[in-house]
Design a protein around this motif. Sequence first.
Motif, PDB file in Angstrom:
ATOM      1  N   UNK A  20       0.693  -1.340  -0.034  1.00 33.70           N
ATOM      2  CA  UNK A  20      -0.233  -0.004   0.006  1.00 33.70           C
ATOM      3  C   UNK A  20       0.845   1.229  -0.143  1.00 33.70           C
ATOM      4  N   UNK A  21       0.351   2.191  -0.287  1.00 29.89           N
ATOM      5  CA  UNK A  21       1.373   3.684  -0.770  1.00 29.89           C
ATOM      6  C   UNK A  21       1.701   4.017   0.650  1.00 29.89           C
ATOM      7  N   UNK A  23      -2.321   2.255   4.595  1.00 28.36           N
ATOM      8  CA  UNK A  23      -0.970   1.233   5.217  1.00 28.36           C
ATOM      9  C   UNK A  23      -0.218   1.858   6.550  1.00 28.36           C
ATOM     10  N   UNK A  24      -0.800   3.187   6.877  1.00 29.25           N
ATOM     11  CA  UNK A  24       0.051   3.733   7.882  1.00 29.25           C
ATOM     12  C   UNK A  24      -0.386   3.335   9.232  1.00 29.25           C
ATOM     13  N   UNK A  80       9.581  12.713   4.748  1.00 30.59           N
ATOM     14  CA  UNK A  80       8.455  12.938   5.779  1.00 30.59           C
ATOM     15  C   UNK A  80       7.616  14.259   5.338  1.00 30.59           C
ATOM     16  N   UNK A  81       6.373  14.128   5.663  1.00 32.84           N
ATOM     17  CA  UNK A  81       5.194  15.214   5.235  1.00 32.84           C
ATOM     18  C   UNK A  81       4.633  15.885   6.433  1.00 32.84           C
ATOM     19  N   UNK A  82       4.551  17.235   6.536  1.00 30.68           N
ATOM     20  CA  UNK A  82       3.829  18.059   7.432  1.00 30.68           C
ATOM     21  C   UNK A  82       2.383  18.508   6.575  1.00 30.68           C
ATOM     22  N   UNK A 102       1.899  11.120   0.946  1.00 25.34           N
ATOM     23  CA  UNK A 102       2.765  10.220   0.454  1.00 25.34           C
ATOM     24  C   UNK A 102       3.800  10.711  -0.835  1.00 25.34           C
ATOM     25  N   UNK A 103       4.371   9.494  -1.189  1.00 27.31           N
ATOM     26  CA  UNK A 103       5.579   9.944  -2.105  1.00 27.31           C
ATOM     27  C   UNK A 103       5.244  10.633  -3.593  1.00 27.31           C
TER      28      UNK A 103
END
Length: 247
Positions: A3-4, A31-32, A133-135, A229-230
Amino acid sequence: MPLPLTGKVALVTGASKGIGAAAVVELAKQGAQVVINFSSDPAPAEELVARIGANNALAVKADAGNVKEIERLVQTTVDRFGKIDVVVANAGIMIMRDLESTTEEDFDRMVGLNVKGPYFLVQKAAPHMAAGSHVILLSTSLTALSGVAPNYLLYMATKGAIDQMTRVLAKDLGRKGISVNAVAPGPTATELFFKGKSEQMLKGIASLNPHNRLGTPEDIAGTIAFLSGDASNWVNGQVLRVNGGAA
């Protein structure tokens, strides 16, 4: 095929209801592992943990506007899952005040949760976030609307701060490879949005949208997941209005 968001850890504040709850469900679906922050009633958060599965979800009570409690929230996340890949600063309140009716208590409460909270959440989480990473911060589509009623003044002041925080944090954390973006919902069918509005008013607001409806928390959650996600790695410093064309 994985999953992503497999292998990612997402911390979401204000996550037991509304947009926050829809976000943790969608992030988990992709998937997180998720940390579900709540401020008072544990029941909705624990229901989400049961729905997602205790191996992949954790409910944590904390005041998302209090720096010491934010530190504890972040540390609890790291203690349980080892890292943080996604921060969604969703917790917020809306107090309708024009200039004349605003009290210092109103101002401090709104700025504390809507501005100070996200600011220090990102500060405390960033040391535990690796490149990639992402905010995701939460703004509002109203910041791009010229016809805003005066009693939105205090709320808009806090969300204007979020827009600028997004723009500058993207430069700051971008040096570490962390992306920072904001989601700016339009009128969305949440408990917070419904508060104080008549059925007639809600229908009128919905009629202003080309789809003739309010947004749903799930509409917003999909965009939050995308920015987590990416696929969104080259999106940085943006305030993405998610409103069905309403503004």
